[in-house]
Write a protein that holds these residues in place. Structure first.
Motif, PDB file in Angstrom:
ATOM      1  N   LEU A   1      12.846  63.747  38.080  1.00  0.00           N
ATOM      2  CA  LEU A   1      12.839  65.057  38.708  1.00  0.00           C
ATOM      3  C   LEU A   1      11.504  65.759  38.463  1.00  0.00           C
ATOM      4  CD1 LEU A   1      14.518  67.159  40.276  1.00  0.00           C
ATOM      5  CD2 LEU A   1      15.323  68.005  38.072  1.00  0.00           C
ATOM      6  N   TYR A   2      11.011  65.715  37.230  1.00  0.00           N
ATOM      7  CA  TYR A   2       9.715  66.317  36.894  1.00  0.00           C
ATOM      8  C   TYR A   2       8.614  65.685  37.745  1.00  0.00           C
ATOM      9  CZ  TYR A   2       5.722  67.997  34.205  1.00  0.00           C
ATOM     10  OH  TYR A   2       4.536  68.605  33.839  1.00  0.00           O
ATOM     11  N   PHE A   3       8.614  64.347  37.815  1.00  0.00           N
ATOM     12  CA  PHE A   3       7.572  63.646  38.560  1.00  0.00           C
ATOM     13  C   PHE A   3       7.602  64.046  40.036  1.00  0.00           C
ATOM     14  CE2 PHE A   3       5.722  60.091  40.889  1.00  0.00           C
ATOM     15  CZ  PHE A   3       4.508  59.979  40.240  1.00  0.00           C
ATOM     16  N   SER A   4       8.784  64.125  40.614  1.00  0.00           N
ATOM     17  CA  SER A   4       8.916  64.509  42.015  1.00  0.00           C
ATOM     18  C   SER A   4       8.425  65.942  42.245  1.00  0.00           C
ATOM     19  CB  SER A   4      10.373  64.369  42.446  1.00  0.00           C
ATOM     20  OG  SER A   4      10.519  64.675  43.794  1.00  0.00           O
ATOM     21  N   CYS A   5       8.777  66.832  41.343  1.00  0.00           N
ATOM     22  CA  CYS A   5       8.342  68.229  41.430  1.00  0.00           C
ATOM     23  C   CYS A   5       6.825  68.321  41.272  1.00  0.00           C
ATOM     24  CB  CYS A   5       9.065  69.050  40.370  1.00  0.00           C
ATOM     25  SG  CYS A   5       8.846  70.816  40.523  1.00  0.00           S
ATOM     26  N   MET A   6       6.279  67.561  40.337  1.00  0.00           N
ATOM     27  CA  MET A   6       4.832  67.537  40.112  1.00  0.00           C
ATOM     28  C   MET A   6       4.104  67.055  41.373  1.00  0.00           C
ATOM     29  SD  MET A   6       2.672  65.240  37.392  1.00  0.00           S
ATOM     30  CE  MET A   6       2.796  63.764  38.424  1.00  0.00           C
ATOM     31  N   MET A   7       4.641  66.014  42.007  1.00  0.00           N
ATOM     32  CA  MET A   7       4.011  65.485  43.211  1.00  0.00           C
ATOM     33  C   MET A   7       4.106  66.485  44.371  1.00  0.00           C
ATOM     34  SD  MET A   7       2.560  62.819  42.252  1.00  0.00           S
ATOM     35  CE  MET A   7       1.976  62.318  43.863  1.00  0.00           C
ATOM     36  N   ALA A   8       5.217  67.209  44.484  1.00  0.00           N
ATOM     37  CA  ALA A   8       5.333  68.244  45.513  1.00  0.00           C
ATOM     38  C   ALA A   8       4.291  69.328  45.289  1.00  0.00           C
ATOM     39  CB  ALA A   8       6.738  68.838  45.519  1.00  0.00           C
ATOM     40  N   TYR A   9       4.021  69.642  44.037  1.00  0.00           N
ATOM     41  CA  TYR A   9       3.013  70.651  43.684  1.00  0.00           C
ATOM     42  C   TYR A   9       1.606  70.160  44.004  1.00  0.00           C
ATOM     43  CZ  TYR A   9       0.209  73.672  40.600  1.00  0.00           C
ATOM     44  OH  TYR A   9      -0.725  74.522  40.077  1.00  0.00           O
ATOM     45  N   LEU A  10       1.303  68.916  43.641  1.00  0.00           N
ATOM     46  CA  LEU A  10      -0.066  68.405  43.766  1.00  0.00           C
ATOM     47  C   LEU A  10      -0.402  67.832  45.140  1.00  0.00           C
ATOM     48  CD1 LEU A  10      -0.470  66.554  40.355  1.00  0.00           C
ATOM     49  CD2 LEU A  10      -1.477  68.751  41.029  1.00  0.00           C
ATOM     50  N   ASP A  11       0.605  67.452  45.918  1.00  0.00           N
ATOM     51  CA  ASP A  11       0.378  66.724  47.167  1.00  0.00           C
ATOM     52  C   ASP A  11       0.968  67.478  48.357  1.00  0.00           C
ATOM     53  OD1 ASP A  11      -0.146  64.770  49.056  1.00  0.00           O
ATOM     54  OD2 ASP A  11       1.271  63.307  48.232  1.00  0.00           O
TER      55      ASP A  11
END
Length: 134
Positions: free
Chosen positions: A54-64
């Motif tokens: 979940l963290y990784f997916s949220c991080m990717m939504a933020y960065l990409d």
């Protein structure tokens, strides 16, 4: 304006680009950008539990932002799965806050809720490991 201090060798991500400080550095960010310090960045292979995914997916939504809709879809599915598995009111509240922040495009704030869920998950996994040992 955001002031960021980096130690020598410390990394950060700005709009998807990885930067590393060659010496102690102070930066001032004068406009909006997606920024994560090195300790906030998770590599794909580290996303090995439901809360970490979940963290990784949220991080990717933020960065990409170019692929944000794809990451949002993943985030919603992961959040739904995690909510079904959780019993703790505190963890469910973190999920609700995360969903609200993500729905409003506040992915950096949502990452803080993800960290709460990672801590909760780690405590549960620690308890499960302890019970297996006994």
């Amino acid at each position: 304006m955001l002031k960021i201090r980096l130690r020598q060798g410390e990394k950060m991500v700005v709009n998807g680009a990885v930067l590393r400080a060659g010496a102690p550095t102070t930066l001032w960010l004068e406009n909006d950008a997606a920024i994560l310090r090195g300790r906030e960045v998770m590599r794909p292979e580290e996303a090995d539990t439901p809360a970490r995914r979940l963290y990784f997916s949220c991080m990717m939504a933020y960065l990409d932002p170019a692929r944000r809709q794809h990451h949002q879809h993943d985030l919603v599915a992961l959040l739904d799965d995690l909510l079904c598995a959780l019993e703790s009111p505190h963890a469910k509240a973190a999920c609700a806050a995360l969903a609200c922040d993500a729905a409003n495009g506040q992915y950096y704030r949502a990452l803080a809720h993800c960290r709460t869920l990672i801590e909760h998950e780690a405590a549960l996994l620690g308890l499960a490991a302890d019970s297996v040992k006994h």
